[in-house]
Design a protein around this motif. Structure first.
Motif, PDB file in Angstrom:
ATOM      1  N   CYS A  18      -4.807  -2.185   8.193  1.00 34.00           N
ATOM      2  CA  CYS A  18      -5.686  -1.905   7.693  1.00 34.00           C
ATOM      3  C   CYS A  18      -6.818  -1.043   8.608  1.00 34.00           C
ATOM      4  O   CYS A  18      -6.707  -0.963   9.768  1.00 34.00           O
ATOM      5  N   VAL A  19      -7.333  -0.240   7.988  1.00 34.30           N
ATOM      6  CA  VAL A  19      -8.469   0.703   8.600  1.00 34.30           C
ATOM      7  C   VAL A  19      -9.824   0.497   7.558  1.00 34.30           C
ATOM      8  O   VAL A  19      -9.720   0.506   6.349  1.00 34.30           O
ATOM      9  N   GLY A  29     -12.958  -0.134  12.259  1.00 29.02           N
ATOM     10  CA  GLY A  29     -12.288  -1.446  12.653  1.00 29.02           C
ATOM     11  C   GLY A  29     -10.733  -1.180  12.062  1.00 29.02           C
ATOM     12  O   GLY A  29     -10.800  -0.639  11.182  1.00 29.02           O
ATOM     13  N   THR A  30      -9.768  -1.781  12.824  1.00 29.33           N
ATOM     14  CA  THR A  30      -8.424  -1.695  12.242  1.00 29.33           C
ATOM     15  C   THR A  30      -7.724  -3.227  12.351  1.00 29.33           C
ATOM     16  O   THR A  30      -8.444  -4.007  13.324  1.00 29.33           O
ATOM     17  N   GLY A  31      -6.805  -3.198  11.657  1.00 34.02           N
ATOM     18  CA  GLY A  31      -6.015  -4.334  11.959  1.00 34.02           C
ATOM     19  C   GLY A  31      -4.561  -4.334  11.693  1.00 34.02           C
ATOM     20  O   GLY A  31      -4.001  -3.434  10.714  1.00 34.02           O
ATOM     21  N   ALA A  49      -8.923  -6.961  11.109  1.00 33.70           N
ATOM     22  CA  ALA A  49     -10.032  -5.529  10.652  1.00 33.70           C
ATOM     23  C   ALA A  49     -11.196  -6.027  10.681  1.00 33.70           C
ATOM     24  O   ALA A  49     -12.185  -5.693  11.302  1.00 33.70           O
ATOM     25  N   TYR A 247      -1.670   3.689  11.805  1.00 33.59           N
ATOM     26  CA  TYR A 247      -2.394   3.389  10.753  1.00 33.59           C
ATOM     27  C   TYR A 247      -2.955   4.544   9.960  1.00 33.59           C
ATOM     28  O   TYR A 247      -3.689   4.497   8.966  1.00 33.59           O
TER      29      TYR A 247
END
Length: 264
Positions: A18-19, A29-31, A49, A247
Motif C-alpha cells: 500500500c502507498v 505512508g506505506t504498508g 499504511a 511499492y
C-alpha cells in the motif's frame, strides 16, 4: 480541512503493498505484508499504511482509492481497479524521471516495460507461465541454504566463480543445487549461478521488448544488489532502483487515484 489522502494498493499473488500520497503526490505512508490475494495480507498492509500516517485515517477517510495487481478486484472499497502494467509505468515515471525501460521481478512473474518520455506504456513482455526467474524461484533456492532471499546478495559478493545452474524449471533447479552442495561446491558460487540464471532469463525479456537507455528495476528482487549488478553487466546498461522499488505498483495506483479525483 485536513490533508486529503489518496491510496493505492497492489494486491499481488505473494505480497500486498500500500502507498498513501498527499495532494502533491508525495508519499506519506506505506504498508507491506508478505501475503497476497485470498489472505488477510491486504488488510494488514492497509493497517500498516494507516498507522504510518498516524492521524487515525481509515479506508473511509481516503479521498480516492485505486487497486491493482493480481487480486485488485477483491478490494470492494476501491473506486477504481487498474492494470498492474499501467500502475507500474506510472509509479516508475515518478520514482525515476526520464526512465524508458522498467524491469520488474515480482513473486510470481517477471516483466519488462518500455515507456515513452511521459511515462506512458509503449510495449511490454511478461513471463507469468513459470516460476523460474521470479521471486518465488529465489525463495525456493534460499530455503535450500537455510537463509532468506535478502541474504543471497551477500553470498554472491563472496563468490570466487559462477557455478552455473542450467535447469530452467524451479523443481529441477532445486535438485541441481542440492547435487552441487553434495559435491562440495560453495554456497557463494552456487548463488552466483542462481543469480546468473535469473539474469539471463530477464535479459531475454529485455531484448524482446527493446531496451531504451534509462533502465530502472522495481519489485522486491530489485533490492538484491548482487543480482541487479549482474543484470546491469549482462545488459550493458546502468540500472537504477529505489528503496520504494517493491511499492512501485501501489505508488502508481495511488497517483492514478489522485489524478482521477483531481479531474472530477
Amino acid at each position: 480541512m485536513g490533508t486529503r489522502w489518496y491510496l493505492g494498493i497492489d494486491v499481488g499473488s505473494t505480497a500486498s503493498k500500500c502507498v498513501i500520497v498527499d495532494e502533491r503526490g508525495e508519499v506519506a505512508g506505506t504498508g507491506l505484508h508478505p501475503s497476497g490475494a485470498g489472505t488477510a495480507g491486504p488488510q494488514k498492509a492497509l493497517a500498516a499504511a494507516f498507522d504510518a500516517l498516524g492521524d487515525g485515517s481509515t479506508m473511509a477517510t481516503m479521498a480516492a482509492v485505486c487497486s491493482t495487481g493480481y487480486g485488485r478486484h477483491l478490494l470492494a472499497d476501491a473506486d477504481e481497479q487498474l492494470s498492474e502494467l499501467s500502475c507500474h509505468a506510472k509509479g516508475a515515471a515518478r520514482l525515476f524521471p526520464g526512465v524508458r525501460t522498467i524491469v520488474d521481478i515480482g513473486g510470481q512473474d517477471a516483466k519488462v516495460l518500455r515507456v515513452d518520455e511521459r511515462g506512458r506504456l509503449e510495449n511490454f513482455v511478461m513471463n507469468d507461465k513459470c516460476a523460474a526467474g521470479t521471486g518465488r524461484f529465489l525463495d525456493v533456492m534460499a530455503s535450500i541454504f537455510g537463509c532468506t532471499v535478502a541474504d543471497l546478495s551477500a553470498y554472491d559478493a563472496r563468490a570466487e566463480k559462477v557455478s552455473p545452474v542450467s535447469s530452467t524449471c524451479t523443481v529441477f533447479a532445486e535438485s541441481e543445487v542440492i547435487s552441487k552442495l553434495s559435491q562440495g561446491e560453495s554456497i557463494p558460487n552456487i548463488v552466483a549461478g542462481i543469480h546468473l540464471s535469473v539474469v539471463e532469463r530477464t535479459h531475454g525479456l529485455m531484448r524482446r521488448v527493446g531496451v531504451e537507455p534509462g533502465v530502472a528495476m522495481t519489485g522486491g528482487v530489485a533490492l538484491n544488489e548482487g543480482l541487479r549488478r549482474r543484470l546491469a553487466a549482462l545488459a550493458g546498461y546502468d540500472i537504477v532502483t529505489s528503496p520504494l522499488a517493491q511499492y512501485n505498483g501501489a505508488l502508481g495506483a495511488a497517483l492514478y487515484a489522485l489524478e482521477k479525483a483531481s479531474a472530477a
